[in-house]
Design a protein around this motif. Structure first.
Motif, PDB file in Angstrom:
ATOM      1  N   ARG A  33      -0.568  -3.293   2.618  1.00  0.00           N
ATOM      2  CA  ARG A  33       0.530  -2.490   2.069  1.00  0.00           C
ATOM      3  C   ARG A  33       0.880  -2.947   0.655  1.00  0.00           C
ATOM      4  O   ARG A  33       1.127  -2.116  -0.225  1.00  0.00           O
ATOM      5  N   GLY A  52      -0.751   6.823  10.171  1.00  0.00           N
ATOM      6  CA  GLY A  52      -0.345   6.318   8.868  1.00  0.00           C
ATOM      7  C   GLY A  52      -0.061   7.434   7.882  1.00  0.00           C
ATOM      8  O   GLY A  52       0.929   7.386   7.127  1.00  0.00           O
ATOM      9  N   GLU A 106      -2.891   1.665   7.540  1.00  0.00           N
ATOM     10  CA  GLU A 106      -2.383   1.420   6.194  1.00  0.00           C
ATOM     11  C   GLU A 106      -3.152   2.223   5.138  1.00  0.00           C
ATOM     12  O   GLU A 106      -2.561   2.737   4.193  1.00  0.00           O
ATOM     13  N   ARG A 161      -1.412  -5.908   7.914  1.00  0.00           N
ATOM     14  CA  ARG A 161      -0.523  -4.826   7.464  1.00  0.00           C
ATOM     15  C   ARG A 161       0.184  -5.203   6.159  1.00  0.00           C
ATOM     16  O   ARG A 161       0.241  -4.400   5.227  1.00  0.00           O
ATOM     17  N   ARG A 182      -1.941   5.743   5.415  1.00  0.00           N
ATOM     18  CA  ARG A 182      -0.583   5.907   4.880  1.00  0.00           C
ATOM     19  C   ARG A 182      -0.616   6.217   3.390  1.00  0.00           C
ATOM     20  O   ARG A 182       0.190   7.019   2.890  1.00  0.00           O
TER      21      ARG A 182
END
Length: 439
Positions: free
Chosen positions: A60, A307, A121, A56, A124
């Protein structure tokens, strides 16, 4: 002279004592073994959580630098529909498509939890990439059905980003073929009889030839290898098989489709007597492999939707904290606070269900997680558009990207009500009483 009865009683008492002591030692050994197993499970769980946190954090940070809104818009405008250099990093360096592949083929040998974390992720940031088509759909099918030669030839290339794949299913039947919205063995979604869908024949009795057309193929215009589901056998031996078709095969035509969600490229694939290679051997449990892939795909899609929903919520929270009305930020109004709090609860509930489903081999939790995640994504997209006001419906603003992703996912993989209906069927929720039982 010793009393025989008393001697026998003493002997029995000693025997009982020894048995009691033995039972106690066995119980203590079992307790110690159970404690040791518990410690090992906790250690493995902690190791896995550390891996998930690292996945993660790494993704990110990378996507914040190289997959911002402007980067996403630029990527969808390329011929491939995604940023090839970013994909080389995600696949070649970080190994995302090989997360669940066996280590002997260059994969990481991880489980669905690691794949779901990566998908959350990428969802997102709404990253356009071949991860879904290649790593989630195609790679598990090659692993499950391919011969040893096919696995050794294709899987390492998938793991190191030199090969992308697309799953070609006729009739826009992706959720049904994967067993997400129904039993994939109950309907002839790949074509029936001698026509419809995509037909596979052997004109010379040896080489396979495919004829037909399929639409809404994820990354179908740019993939280097197509996995084509085709019907064969006519009526007497009707069955569905998977075939490998190279991107440069004569008779193959591919056209990128205009789509609602630009971050998820789709294509129309036309096959006119295209030579193909059978994936695996005939007979093969193609429908079972598709259903098993569908369970993993449902989990990955649920994580991706969670996400995207969280990304939309973060965008909205950022807006309401700076947008002022009546001399104060609109985020300070209690009504908006409640709406955003309710949305956060819905998203986190979907995320929790997805995390729990990652540890369940049964497909029912994954279907319920996907349904919940699609609902949360749709709610987050709607609130994002509404709370941004007029700018939320403009092409220039990023809110429309989340709204289109939510709408397109419902069309491609849902709707949520059919996912829940399928989960109810698999779980026997509406099954009648068994023989001999009273209703």
């Amino acid at each position: 002279m010793p009393n025989p009865m008393r001697t026998a009683a003493v002997t029995e008492e000693q025997q009982d004592t020894r048995e009691t002591q033995g039972t106690g030692r066995e119980a203590r050994n079992e307790d110690q073994q159970e404690a040791g197993n518990k410690d090992q499970r906790e250690a493995r769980n902690e190791d896995q959580q550390e891996v998930l946190r690292e996945i993660r954090r790494t993704l990110r940070e990378l996507l914040a630098k190289r997959a911002g809104p402007a980067d996403v818009r630029a990527a969808v405008g390329t011929p491939e529909g995604y940023d090839t250099r970013l994909w080389a990093t995600l696949a070649g360096t970080l190994g995302l498509p090989g997360l669940t592949l066996p280590e002997e083929y260059g994969g990481a040998g991880c489980g669905p939890a690691e794949l779901a974390t990566a998908c959350e992720e990428t969802g997102r940031a709404l990253v356009p990439s071949p991860l879904l088509a290649t790593g989630v759909l195609a790679a598990p099918l090659i692993t499950a059905l391919g011969t040893e030669r096919q696995r050794a030839e294709l899987l390492p290339r998938i793991a190191d980003s030199t090969l992308t794949c697309a799953l070609v299913l006729p009739g826009g039947s992706l959720p049904l073929a994967l067993g997400l919205t129904g039993d994939n063995a109950a309907e002839p979604w790949s074509g029936g009889g001698r026509s419809g869908g995509i037909q596979a024949t052997r004109p010379d009795g040896e080489h396979w030839s495919l004829y037909g057309e399929a639409g809404h193929v994820l990354d179908g215009h740019s993939a280097g290898l197509l996995l084509v589901a085709a019907h064969t056998g006519g009526f007497p031996r009707s069955r569905t098989l998977l075939f490998l078709v190279r991107a440069d095969a004569p008779g193959l035509a591919r056209r990128r489709e205009p789509t609602l969600d630009l971050t998820r490229s789709q294509a129309t694939v036309r096959l006119r007597d295209v030579e193909a290679e059978l994936l695996g051997e005939d007979p093969a449990d193609t429908l079972g492999a598709l259903a098993a892939t569908g369970r993993t795909a449902a989990l990955a899609l649920a994580a991706e939707a969670v996400g995207a929903a969280r990304g939309a919520l973060d965008l909205t929270v950022g807006h309401v904290t700076v947008r002022e009305q009546f001399g104060r930020p609109i985020g300070s109004f209690q009504a908006l606070k409640h709406r955003l709090a309710d949305l956060l609860v819905q998203i986190e509930s979907a995320r929790s269900l997805t995390v729990c489903a990652a540890g369940e081999p049964d497909g029912v939790p994954a279907l319920l997680a996907l349904a919940q995640a699609l609902d949360a994504q749709r709610a987050a997209a709607a609130e994002t558009v509404q709370l941004h006001g007029g700018i939320g419906i403009t092409w220039e603003h990023d809110a429309q990207l989340y709204f289109k992703r939510a709408a397109a996912d419902e069309l491609l993989f849902g709707p949520a009500v059919r996912l829940r209906a399928r989960a109810a069927d698999l779980g026997g929720l509406f099954a009648g009483p068994a023989a001999g039982e009273v209703a």
